[in-house]
Each structure stands twice: as C-alpha cells, then as structure tokens.
Write a protein that holds these residues in place. Structure first.
Motif, PDB file in Angstrom:
ATOM      1  N   VAL A   1      -5.803   6.063  10.505  1.00 30.17           N
ATOM      2  CA  VAL A   1      -4.412   5.701  10.768  1.00 30.17           C
ATOM      3  C   VAL A   1      -3.570   6.966  10.668  1.00 30.17           C
ATOM      4  N   GLY A   2      -2.856   7.295  11.746  1.00 35.86           N
ATOM      5  CA  GLY A   2      -2.066   8.522  11.771  1.00 35.86           C
ATOM      6  C   GLY A   2      -0.812   8.437  10.921  1.00 35.86           C
ATOM      7  N   ASN A   3       0.085   7.512  11.247  1.00 37.41           N
ATOM      8  CA  ASN A   3       1.339   7.351  10.496  1.00 37.41           C
ATOM      9  C   ASN A   3       1.076   6.466   9.288  1.00 37.41           C
ATOM     10  N   LYS A   4       0.571   7.089   8.224  1.00 38.02           N
ATOM     11  CA  LYS A   4       0.107   6.327   7.065  1.00 38.02           C
ATOM     12  C   LYS A   4       1.148   6.209   5.963  1.00 38.02           C
ATOM     13  N   GLY A   5       2.234   6.978   6.057  1.00 33.20           N
ATOM     14  CA  GLY A   5       3.234   6.993   5.007  1.00 33.20           C
ATOM     15  C   GLY A   5       3.274   8.349   4.331  1.00 33.20           C
ATOM     16  N   GLN A   6       3.766   8.390   3.098  1.00 27.62           N
ATOM     17  CA  GLN A   6       3.903   9.648   2.373  1.00 27.62           C
ATOM     18  C   GLN A   6       3.249   9.545   1.006  1.00 27.62           C
ATOM     19  N   ALA A   7       2.807  10.702   0.486  1.00 30.80           N
ATOM     20  CA  ALA A   7       2.233  10.759  -0.854  1.00 30.80           C
ATOM     21  C   ALA A   7       2.557  12.115  -1.461  1.00 30.80           C
ATOM     22  N   VAL A   8       2.872  12.130  -2.755  1.00 32.54           N
ATOM     23  CA  VAL A   8       3.239  13.370  -3.443  1.00 32.54           C
ATOM     24  C   VAL A   8       2.601  13.393  -4.824  1.00 32.54           C
ATOM     25  N   ILE A   9       2.510  14.605  -5.401  1.00 35.18           N
ATOM     26  CA  ILE A   9       2.102  14.768  -6.795  1.00 35.18           C
ATOM     27  C   ILE A   9       3.353  14.734  -7.660  1.00 35.18           C
ATOM     28  N   ASN A  10       3.321  13.933  -8.715  1.00 32.74           N
ATOM     29  CA  ASN A  10       4.439  13.858  -9.659  1.00 32.74           C
ATOM     30  C   ASN A  10       3.862  13.866 -11.068  1.00 32.74           C
ATOM     31  N   GLY A  11       3.751  15.071 -11.655  1.00 31.30           N
ATOM     32  CA  GLY A  11       3.127  15.177 -12.967  1.00 31.30           C
ATOM     33  C   GLY A  11       1.651  14.844 -12.891  1.00 31.30           C
ATOM     34  N   ASP A  12       1.215  13.872 -13.702  1.00 31.53           N
ATOM     35  CA  ASP A  12      -0.179  13.426 -13.685  1.00 31.53           C
ATOM     36  C   ASP A  12      -0.413  12.312 -12.672  1.00 31.53           C
ATOM     37  N   TYR A  13       0.602  12.006 -11.879  1.00 37.14           N
ATOM     38  CA  TYR A  13       0.516  10.880 -10.957  1.00 37.14           C
ATOM     39  C   TYR A  13       0.398  11.335  -9.502  1.00 37.14           C
ATOM     40  N   LEU A  14      -0.304  10.531  -8.718  1.00 37.60           N
ATOM     41  CA  LEU A  14      -0.227  10.588  -7.265  1.00 37.60           C
ATOM     42  C   LEU A  14       0.605   9.386  -6.843  1.00 37.60           C
ATOM     43  N   GLU A  15       1.683   9.627  -6.120  1.00 35.78           N
ATOM     44  CA  GLU A  15       2.576   8.538  -5.720  1.00 35.78           C
ATOM     45  C   GLU A  15       2.461   8.310  -4.218  1.00 35.78           C
ATOM     46  N   PHE A  16       2.175   7.073  -3.851  1.00 39.50           N
ATOM     47  CA  PHE A  16       1.983   6.697  -2.454  1.00 39.50           C
ATOM     48  C   PHE A  16       3.097   5.760  -2.007  1.00 39.50           C
ATOM     49  N   ASP A  17       3.690   6.076  -0.881  1.00 42.06           N
ATOM     50  CA  ASP A  17       4.652   5.190  -0.233  1.00 42.06           C
ATOM     51  C   ASP A  17       4.049   4.845   1.124  1.00 42.06           C
ATOM     52  N   LEU A  18       3.293   3.764   1.179  1.00 43.18           N
ATOM     53  CA  LEU A  18       2.509   3.415   2.358  1.00 43.18           C
ATOM     54  C   LEU A  18       3.383   2.829   3.457  1.00 43.18           C
ATOM     55  N   ASP A  19       3.017   3.112   4.693  1.00 43.77           N
ATOM     56  CA  ASP A  19       3.788   2.664   5.854  1.00 43.77           C
ATOM     57  C   ASP A  19       3.426   1.220   6.190  1.00 43.77           C
ATOM     58  N   VAL A  20       4.386   0.327   6.016  1.00 46.20           N
ATOM     59  CA  VAL A  20       4.120  -1.101   6.242  1.00 46.20           C
ATOM     60  C   VAL A  20       4.004  -1.433   7.724  1.00 46.20           C
ATOM     61  N   THR A  21       4.452  -0.526   8.597  1.00 49.23           N
ATOM     62  CA  THR A  21       4.391  -0.819  10.034  1.00 49.23           C
ATOM     63  C   THR A  21       3.033  -0.486  10.640  1.00 49.23           C
ATOM     64  N   THR A  22       2.247   0.359   9.965  1.00 44.47           N
ATOM     65  CA  THR A  22       0.946   0.748  10.520  1.00 44.47           C
ATOM     66  C   THR A  22      -0.229   0.334   9.647  1.00 44.47           C
ATOM     67  N   LEU A  23       0.025   0.011   8.379  1.00 43.09           N
ATOM     68  CA  LEU A  23      -1.043  -0.387   7.469  1.00 43.09           C
ATOM     69  C   LEU A  23      -0.896  -1.852   7.088  1.00 43.09           C
ATOM     70  N   ALA A  24      -2.021  -2.462   6.776  1.00 43.73           N
ATOM     71  CA  ALA A  24      -2.020  -3.875   6.404  1.00 43.73           C
ATOM     72  C   ALA A  24      -2.985  -4.082   5.247  1.00 43.73           C
ATOM     73  N   ALA A  25      -2.853  -5.217   4.586  1.00 43.53           N
ATOM     74  CA  ALA A  25      -3.781  -5.571   3.519  1.00 43.53           C
ATOM     75  C   ALA A  25      -5.205  -5.559   4.066  1.00 43.53           C
ATOM     76  N   THR A  26      -6.136  -5.079   3.247  1.00 38.98           N
ATOM     77  CA  THR A  26      -7.563  -4.872   3.534  1.00 38.98           C
ATOM     78  C   THR A  26      -7.840  -3.551   4.245  1.00 38.98           C
ATOM     79  N   ASP A  27      -6.800  -2.828   4.737  1.00 38.15           N
ATOM     80  CA  ASP A  27      -7.021  -1.437   5.132  1.00 38.15           C
ATOM     81  C   ASP A  27      -7.302  -0.652   3.847  1.00 38.15           C
ATOM     82  N   TYR A  28      -7.666   0.624   3.964  1.00 35.80           N
ATOM     83  CA  TYR A  28      -7.982   1.351   2.737  1.00 35.80           C
ATOM     84  C   TYR A  28      -7.576   2.819   2.816  1.00 35.80           C
TER      85      TYR A  28
END
Length: 238
Positions: free
Chosen positions: A203-230
């Motif tokens: 999936v090309g337009n998958k959303g955004q992800a960044v490093i924040n301290g000890d965390y990986l933060e994902f903001d997934l694109d609801v228009t291109t991804l769906a439940a059961t994708d991975y």
C-alpha cells in the motif's frame, strides 16, 4: 514475579502496543515481535574508478597523502606501469605501504576497475566497522570517467546498532480510528515500515509514522487501509 505465557515464550524485552485513545493493550502484537539482537553495522568506503592508464604526474589525494603517477617531486611516487590494472595494483600498494592516513586499500570485485579504501586500525591494516572518518578524497586523472564515487570517506558507513526489534501488526478498526503506538524496550534511532493489504499487495499511501522517545507512533490512512491489512516494521537503537 509471575511471567505471562507470552513472556515465558519470548522473553520480557518485548514491545508494548496500545491504542492511544483508550490505552488498551493489544496482546496480539507481542507474539509477533522478534527478541532484541545485534546489528553489525557496515564499513565506510570510497571507490576510485581507474579504468584508463593514468598520464604522468596525474595525482590521487587521500586526506593529507598525495599519490603521483610517475612523479618526481615530494608527493608519494606511484609507478604507472603499462596498463590500468598495473596502475591500480601499484596505487593500492602505495596506499597500504607508504601512506599516513588510517585507511586500507584493495581491489573490489565490483566495480572491477576500481581501487577501494576503507577506514582501518592502522595504515594498510584491518577495515573498521562504523561511520567513516573525515578524509577528503580527490584526483587529477586525465580520463574524465576516472573519479571517486564520493568526496569524503565519511559519506558512507554506519556504526552498529546494538538493539533491533521487528514485528508484524494486523490492523484493526481501533488502529485506524486513532493514533496507534508501539513502545519499545529501548530508544530507537531509525526505523522503517511498510503496509500491505490482506492479500500481500503493498500500500503506497499508508499514512505517517514517527519516533517519539521509546515509542513508534502510527497514524494510519483510513482511506487506503482496512481492518485485516497489516504493517511490517523494524527499528534499530542502542
């Protein structure tokens, strides 16, 4: 301390995953995360393409060392020979035997018509893993195609990352509804991730992800991804 079944099977240095909207722990992700391991890093290198027999007084500069083909002055003299192959072999011998910069030179398999230098523990010694030392390189070779592939040895190479974590996340409706985070047992320095449909199509337009301290933060694109994708991800740190 009583360990959970997941901790008993995979160890305690695992990833804690949760949805930031409700902080609910998502246990499924934990069974798909590799334990921490060592990364070897890679050695910096600079390659000089030398496919043509140099002209007399052509020079190759590595840091403070100036190598001159068929030279007669104060530079390090390199016998030119009768072929480019001989010139390369003589230059390698001069770098490893007469230079002052802490590099080692050799003839790599690819590209075959080049001379490679790498940072070393001593002149002509053993190549050292890690980011390259600042050693500028240049040349005055007659053939315009005979050039260095970088301007400084420090443009390549990377230190080893001591900790690596990777995993697979099957996307749920909750992941898509709000910011999703993975908490690692170390502070990541770099990470990469990719998203795929249930059928394995990237999936090309998958959303955004960044490093924040000890965390990986994902903001997934609801228009291109769906439940059961991975999502497949990998993070490195020290």
């Amino acid at each position: 301390m009583v360990l959970t079944k997941t901790e008993q099977k995979y160890g305690t240095d695992l990833v804690d995953a949760h949805n930031k909207a409700n902080l609910d722990l998502i246990d499924a992700i934990m069974t798909q995360v590799d334990l921490l391991s060592e990364d070897t890093g890679h050695v910096a290198q600079a390659c000089l393409f030398l496919a043509t027999l140099p002209t007399d007084t052509n020079t190759v500069t590595i840091g403070a060392d100036v190598y001159e083909f068929a030279g007669a002055g104060s530079n390090i003299n390199v016998l030119k020979g009768v072929s480019a192959a001989t010139a390369r072999a003589n230059l390698i011998a001069a770098i490893n035997g007469q230079g002052t910069e802490l590099v080692v030179a050799d003839a790599p398999t690819t590209p075959a018509t080049s001379v490679r230098i790498q940072p070393a523990d001593r002149v002509g010694g053993t190549a050292q893993i890690g980011a390259g030392t600042s050693i500028a390189v240049s040349e005055t070779l007659a053939n315009a195609s005979d050039v260095w592939n970088v301007a400084n040895l420090n443009e390549s190479g990377a230190p080893p990352y001591l900790k690596v974590a990777r995993g697979k996340l099957v996307i749920t409706a909750e992941n898509l509804a709000s910011l999703f985070t993975l908490e690692l047992p170390f502070t990541p320095v770099v990470f990469a991730w990719s998203a795929f449909t249930t059928g394995g199509v990237p999936v090309g337009n998958k959303g955004q992800a960044v490093i924040n301290g000890d965390y990986l933060e994902f903001d997934l694109d609801v228009t291109t991804l769906a439940a059961t994708d991975y999502v497949i991800w990998e993070a490195y740190g020290n």
